[in-house]
Every structure is written in C-alpha cells, then in structure tokens.
Design a protein around this motif. Sequence first.
Motif, mmCIF file in Angstrom:
data_model
loop_
_atom_site.group_PDB
_atom_site.id
_atom_site.type_symbol
_atom_site.label_atom_id
_atom_site.label_comp_id
_atom_site.label_asym_id
_atom_site.label_seq_id
_atom_site.Cartn_x
_atom_site.Cartn_y
_atom_site.Cartn_z
ATOM 1 N N LEU A 362 45.541 44.826 46.288
ATOM 2 C CA LEU A 362 45.937 44.124 45.072
ATOM 3 C C LEU A 362 45.081 42.861 44.957
ATOM 4 C CD1 LEU A 362 48.238 46.153 45.703
ATOM 5 C CD2 LEU A 362 49.759 44.654 44.480
ATOM 6 N N PHE A 363 43.808 43.144 44.969
ATOM 7 C CA PHE A 363 42.766 42.130 45.017
ATOM 8 C C PHE A 363 41.505 42.957 44.803
ATOM 9 C CE2 PHE A 363 42.313 37.897 47.441
ATOM 10 C CZ PHE A 363 41.285 37.504 46.646
ATOM 11 N N GLU A 364 40.693 42.616 43.825
ATOM 12 C CA GLU A 364 39.590 43.506 43.512
ATOM 13 C C GLU A 364 38.533 43.533 44.609
ATOM 14 O OE1 GLU A 364 39.776 43.391 39.356
ATOM 15 O OE2 GLU A 364 37.634 43.854 39.249
ATOM 16 N N SER A 365 37.987 44.693 44.845
ATOM 17 C CA SER A 365 36.917 44.982 45.802
ATOM 18 C C SER A 365 37.419 45.020 47.242
ATOM 19 C CB SER A 365 35.731 44.014 45.687
ATOM 20 O OG SER A 365 35.848 42.952 46.586
ATOM 21 N N MET A 366 36.895 45.965 48.006
ATOM 22 C CA MET A 366 37.363 46.179 49.368
ATOM 23 C C MET A 366 37.072 44.998 50.280
ATOM 24 S SD MET A 366 36.251 49.154 51.944
ATOM 25 C CE MET A 366 35.273 48.648 53.321
ATOM 26 N N MET A 367 35.920 44.417 50.116
ATOM 27 C CA MET A 367 35.555 43.309 51.003
ATOM 28 C C MET A 367 35.911 41.990 50.325
ATOM 29 S SD MET A 367 34.625 44.662 53.745
ATOM 30 C CE MET A 367 34.337 46.363 54.228
ATOM 31 N N ASN A 368 37.090 41.982 49.700
ATOM 32 C CA ASN A 368 37.508 40.792 48.969
ATOM 33 C C ASN A 368 37.482 39.532 49.855
ATOM 34 O OD1 ASN A 368 40.072 40.917 50.416
ATOM 35 N ND2 ASN A 368 40.474 42.677 49.108
ATOM 36 N N PHE A 369 37.760 39.758 51.160
ATOM 37 C CA PHE A 369 37.814 38.599 52.057
ATOM 38 C C PHE A 369 36.440 37.965 52.249
ATOM 39 C CE2 PHE A 369 38.113 42.636 54.187
ATOM 40 C CZ PHE A 369 36.992 42.647 54.987
ATOM 41 N N MET A 370 35.376 38.735 51.946
ATOM 42 C CA MET A 370 34.041 38.157 52.035
ATOM 43 C C MET A 370 33.832 37.148 50.902
ATOM 44 S SD MET A 370 32.809 39.545 54.663
ATOM 45 C CE MET A 370 31.043 39.289 54.667
ATOM 46 N N GLU A 371 34.534 37.422 49.797
ATOM 47 C CA GLU A 371 34.379 36.523 48.643
ATOM 48 C C GLU A 371 35.396 35.400 48.671
ATOM 49 O OE1 GLU A 371 34.862 39.181 45.365
ATOM 50 O OE2 GLU A 371 33.055 40.292 45.886
ATOM 51 N N ALA A 372 36.351 35.535 49.590
ATOM 52 C CA ALA A 372 37.493 34.628 49.564
ATOM 53 C C ALA A 372 37.092 33.161 49.687
ATOM 54 C CB ALA A 372 38.479 35.003 50.664
ATOM 55 N N ASN A 373 36.002 32.898 50.388
ATOM 56 C CA ASN A 373 35.635 31.504 50.590
ATOM 57 C C ASN A 373 34.528 31.027 49.645
ATOM 58 O OD1 ASN A 373 37.486 31.103 52.676
ATOM 59 N ND2 ASN A 373 36.122 32.158 54.100
ATOM 60 N N THR A 374 34.215 31.849 48.645
ATOM 61 C CA THR A 374 33.116 31.471 47.760
ATOM 62 C C THR A 374 33.597 30.613 46.595
ATOM 63 O OG1 THR A 374 33.423 33.420 46.395
ATOM 64 C CG2 THR A 374 31.878 33.624 48.249
ATOM 65 N N GLY A 375 34.934 30.476 46.476
ATOM 66 C CA GLY A 375 35.466 29.673 45.384
ATOM 67 C C GLY A 375 35.573 30.457 44.085
ATOM 68 N N LYS A 376 35.195 31.738 44.123
ATOM 69 C CA LYS A 376 35.281 32.579 42.924
ATOM 70 C C LYS A 376 36.738 32.672 42.456
ATOM 71 C CE LYS A 376 34.638 37.426 41.806
ATOM 72 N NZ LYS A 376 34.410 38.715 42.431
ATOM 73 N N LYS A 377 36.972 32.493 41.161
ATOM 74 C CA LYS A 377 38.340 32.509 40.622
ATOM 75 C C LYS A 377 38.775 33.945 40.367
ATOM 76 C CE LYS A 377 41.703 29.876 38.842
ATOM 77 N NZ LYS A 377 42.664 30.297 39.832
ATOM 78 N N THR A 378 39.930 34.286 40.895
ATOM 79 C CA THR A 378 40.450 35.641 40.702
ATOM 80 C C THR A 378 41.893 35.560 40.214
ATOM 81 O OG1 THR A 378 41.075 35.631 43.017
ATOM 82 C CG2 THR A 378 39.025 36.764 42.471
ATOM 83 N N ALA A 379 42.339 36.586 39.502
ATOM 84 C CA ALA A 379 43.729 36.627 39.017
ATOM 85 C C ALA A 379 44.128 38.082 38.851
ATOM 86 C CB ALA A 379 43.855 35.866 37.706
ATOM 87 N N PHE A 380 44.341 38.757 39.975
ATOM 88 C CA PHE A 380 44.602 40.199 39.945
ATOM 89 C C PHE A 380 45.845 40.544 39.137
ATOM 90 C CE2 PHE A 380 45.955 44.337 41.525
ATOM 91 C CZ PHE A 380 44.752 45.023 41.520
ATOM 92 N N PHE A 381 46.843 39.655 39.162
ATOM 93 C CA PHE A 381 48.121 39.987 38.522
ATOM 94 C C PHE A 381 48.190 39.565 37.057
ATOM 95 C CE2 PHE A 381 48.939 39.793 43.080
ATOM 96 C CZ PHE A 381 49.487 41.050 43.265
ATOM 97 N N ALA A 382 47.045 39.136 36.505
ATOM 98 C CA ALA A 382 47.045 38.728 35.101
ATOM 99 C C ALA A 382 46.484 39.835 34.211
ATOM 100 C CB ALA A 382 46.235 37.446 34.938
ATOM 101 N N LYS A 383 46.343 41.038 34.746
ATOM 102 C CA LYS A 383 45.747 42.131 33.967
ATOM 103 C C LYS A 383 46.770 42.698 32.983
ATOM 104 C CE LYS A 383 42.955 43.707 37.836
ATOM 105 N NZ LYS A 383 41.544 43.912 37.593
ATOM 106 N N GLU A 384 46.262 43.333 31.943
ATOM 107 C CA GLU A 384 47.129 43.981 30.956
ATOM 108 C C GLU A 384 47.951 45.094 31.597
ATOM 109 O OE1 GLU A 384 45.633 46.069 27.196
ATOM 110 O OE2 GLU A 384 44.687 44.059 27.225
ATOM 111 N N THR A 385 47.357 45.715 32.627
ATOM 112 C CA THR A 385 48.011 46.869 33.253
ATOM 113 C C THR A 385 48.994 46.470 34.366
ATOM 114 O OG1 THR A 385 46.082 46.974 34.687
ATOM 115 C CG2 THR A 385 46.125 48.500 32.829
ATOM 116 N N THR A 386 49.139 45.182 34.629
ATOM 117 C CA THR A 386 49.993 44.747 35.738
ATOM 118 C C THR A 386 51.422 45.307 35.672
ATOM 119 O OG1 THR A 386 48.651 42.799 36.109
ATOM 120 C CG2 THR A 386 50.882 42.716 36.979
ATOM 121 N N PRO A 387 52.063 45.353 34.474
ATOM 122 C CA PRO A 387 53.425 45.910 34.429
ATOM 123 C C PRO A 387 53.499 47.362 34.919
ATOM 124 C CG PRO A 387 52.918 44.751 32.383
ATOM 125 C CD PRO A 387 51.643 44.803 33.173
#
Length: 605
Positions: A362-387
């Motif tokens: 529930l976080f885009e991309s498999m190696m999400n943890f590689m991006e975790a410290n890059t400061g990239k803004k993510t919002a997995f639960f704000a998608k239209e399909t979240t419900p």
Amino acid sequence: MLEYSMLYPRTSVSRRTASLDGMWKFHLDEDASGEKSGWAEGIPGEERIPVPASFQDFYTEKDIREFTGDVWYEKDVFIPGEWEGKDIFVRFGAATHRAVVYVNGLKITEHEGGFLPFCANVTDVVRYDASNRIVVKVNNELTETNIPCGTTITLPNGKKMNKPYFDFFNYSGLQRSVNLVALPKESVFDFDLQYELDGDDAKVLYSVKTTGEHDVTLTLFDAEGNEAATATGKEGVLEVKNAHLWQVRNAYLYRLVIRIMDDAQVLDEYTQEIGIRTVEVKDTDILVNGKQVYLKGFGKHEDSDIVGRGFNIGVMKRDFELMKWVGANSFRTSHYPYSEEIYQMADREGFLIIDEVPAVGLFESMMNFMEANTGKKTAFFAKETTPVLLKAHLKAVEEMITRDKNHPCVIAWSLLNEPDTSDESAVPYFAKVFETALELDPQKRPRTFTLIMNSVPGVCKCYQFSDIVSLNRYYGWYVKGGYEMSEAEVMFRGEMDAWKAMNLNKPFIFTEYGADTLESEHKLPSVMWSQEYQKEYLDMTHQVFDAYDFVKGEQMWNFADFQTTEGILRVNGNKKGAFTRQRQPKDVAYILKKRWEELPLDYKG
Ligand code: CKU
C-alpha cells in the motif's frame, strides 16, 4: 455475517469431509478465452499439476513461471449417495488471488483475495453416486484495488506481466488444500471464546452461531480426555476448575465439543482444540496470562523449493523444529494469513503469532523503501480508487479474524505492512481498518501495523492506531551499510530517542531487521552480503534494542531466504534468512540461538 462458515473441515458423527488434494487438470488461458471456449464444462488437454502448490516452479519454461492472467484447474469427484440430504460444499483453503468456481458446468461462486478460505455451496447442483466436475478459474493479476497491491502491465510482445509493490514472488494457483465437505442442514456456523482467569480457575465465555433453532451443548475435555466443564445454550460460560493454562512454548490444549441437540439426538457435532489464555497490552508490556512476554522470532514467508507458496506439511514441521532449536517463541505471518495447519501447529507448540492480513504494497513501487529517504511526496490513500481497496481490505480482515480468532497462538493482528503513512489521507483509512478489527475480535486482541523506514516521529500520521508499535528497520543495510555502520547506529539511536521522548506508553517491537547474506560468502574483515557482515549487523542492532526498555520484542527478517521478483537488488530472491531456503543455518543462526536462549521470557519485565 459471511456467506459460509469458516470452520476448519472436520469429520464427526454429523459431518463428512473428503480431501481433493492430489493431481488436478491444469491449463493456462493465454488469451482469456476460457469461458467463451466452454472450459467451464471441462478444460482442454491432459496436463496435470499437484494441489496444493504454486504452479510456477514446476515448469522449465519462463513463460509459465511468469504467467500473468487466468489459469484453469479441473477435477472430477465422486459424491457418495449417503451424503444426500446434507449441505455440500467445495472448500478452498485459498485461491490466489481470485477465483471463479464452476461445478457440472454451472457457475457457483467467485472469491476475491488469495490467502483466505472460501466455499462453493454445490448442494443444488451435485449428482449423487456419480461423478461431478469441479472447474476453477484462478487469476493472479495484481491491482491497486485488491490486496496485496501491485499492477499488471502488458509487454510490447502482448504478454502480461505482474509488477508487485511488494518483495515476494507473486506465486499463485491453488496453494492450499481443497476439501469436499458435507454438513447437516442444521449446523454449527461459528463460535466465539473469551477467557477470564480467576485464581486457579478459569471461565470460558462463549457464544455459538448455528444455522437453526435447536439448542447447543458444549463439553470441554482436558488433555487426558476427562470432562473439564459443560454448558448448555448458545451463549454461556464454561467454568473450568484448576485450569491448565496455555503458556508460551508450553502449550496445554483442551478439546471443545459443540453439539446441536434435538432432545437426545445429535444434529451436529463440531470439535476444536482450544487453549485457555489471556492476552493484553498494559503500558509498555505485552502480557500473556497477566505475565510479561518478550517476543523472539522471525517474520516468515510460506515459501519453499518447487512448491513455492504451496502448503507443504514437511516444510512446516522443519520450520517449527528450527524455530524451537534457535530459541524463538513467536513469528509474524508476513505478509498474509498462512495455511490453517500452521496455526494448529503453533497452538500445539506454544508459539505466539502476529497474524497479518495481506495488506502489503500500500505504497507505490516494490522498492518504495529506497525512495523513502528522498523526500519524494507520496499519498497512496488519496487515490480515487481508495474506497474500493478499503472494501477488499475490510473483507480480508473479517475473513482472517473469523478464521483465526479461536487459535490461542494468535496474540495480535497486523492490519497493514509498511503502508504510506506520510499523508493525512491515510488517517481515515486506518481508523476504519482498526475499528473494524476491534469490533470483529471477541478477544479484543492488540492491533498493530508495521512502520516502514520513513515512518518516523514527525512523519508517520498513523502510529497512534497501534496497540503495539511495530518497526521495520534496516539501519546498517538500506541506510548507512558497510563501513558506515557506526553512523547507522547513531541514526538508529536518534530515532529511538525520538520515540522515547514521545512517551507513548506502548510496547514497541521490531517486526523486521536484517541484512542480505549469501550462504556462499565469507570474508574477514566483513563486506556486505557476507556471513560475517550479517553477524556484525545483528550485534549492533541487538545492542540498540537492549538500550530501550520499551522494546518488547524482536522478529528478525527473515526466517529463511525466499523467492522474489528478479531484479538488481535481489540475487535470485531475498537472502536475509537466518536459514537458507533449504532450511540450513547460516552463521547468524548460532548468534540468535545464543541470545534467545539466554534472554528470559520476561526480559525487561
Ligand atoms: C524487506 C522497509 C523495508 C520493507 N521490508 C518488507 C519486506 O517484505 C522485505 O522483504 C523489507 C526487505 O527488503 O528485505
């Protein structure tokens, strides 16, 4: 209420079961034309494959191993005439990730979600004293609207391919046992148990759901087979004098017999082994039977050679023997509820299980943890399909809790693994998932989710939902590995100090920590990937655990090496195992054994 009973299939005076495990006909559906071609009535060809098993690792063709789409299974089964008058079900331990079931050419049911049981009620379509054809279409595509999350792409050559947002191979098929089940018209549908300890005695508060109006009686037998308590009525209390408690690595199982009675006649009888024990979280402690426990163990996978994620009774036995040898007392069913037989074994061996719903990725991309410290803004639960995702997630939570709630081994629910918690949109989603779990569990077990590396104080918006805060941390591996390990330790302590300063008054556990290690590599002085490095990494990490009183458990990642999608970060799989995929120890297993055998159960109590 679920459509069908989740109770484990068992034969009794009133119930019949027949295993459908064995060889099934099998066919890939390359252009998804099975229905159009009439496969519901019977699939073409003569190919056969074992059930339970993942279909991927039997074959020598990469196009089969990587196949994404529909695969079809078929088996002809004889249904005895004596079963007429009962309700007949085909029960699948799981079908990964979704299935449509046809019997005698008719569509009976479909099920979404690949790690929990479901039934096809075939009462109205079966032919007695005759052969009946079961055909199942199983689909293994990943989406963002079902768990585990991922996506499915189509390559320029027209072939589909899975892109998991998680770090395990997308094994699929009929990976667990299939049973034919015959139940009486009036049957036990479900039951709930709660425990209260009172000096040497215990109360088992129960409630039973049946499909009819007749009364029920309950009898509890001790391990010697002597009657320990009885009660009548769909709700009530079993009073157990001088109760033997189910204890950590010292299990005691009673046998509960539930009967639906019509005067002296038994309409239905269902038996299950249960353990009397309480679980609670109090301040920073995890208490079992009112006593502090420190968790020692692993995050695991259902994963082995040849059968993939298929349930393998031999591998299960070996895994428990290794966990006992190494001094473990617990494990997390990362990242999905496991086969039911594994919980039965944990009940018997006295292991504590953190039971995880397949909410991983529930976080885009498999190696999400590689991006975790890059400061990239993510919002997995704000998608239209979240419900839509939430609906599937809640259904899996309901199925998991209904299936597993009466296992003494289950001490906590893990409701998500490493979700994106950095955006406010996660908060209402978490609120719903956590509230649903609490409502559904009669024992009100502690709930948790595992925090990904960037879910740190100041960033994570959701830690407050957890009764136990579970951290997945890789300081010295993904962060400052190798000769920078001393810096990793400084950062690690910095994070722990920040949690400490928040004074949450909750237990913290480490649900993941580990370093990829090749069984072939030895190097002095160490380098990353060598067995020596894995030991140094573990020593540093354990020292940090020991420095914080509110850390109440450690589950190393991973019990054994396991298969993942191929890529530049994985050498034919994830190699963070304390044991190899063939279940032999790496050097680090001896470090764990020494530590865990020395640490008392009430460590930091
Ligand atoms: C593990 C932040 C780390 C996420 N965690 C999830 C687990 O499934 C992976 O196998 C990391 C890893 O990288 O070994």
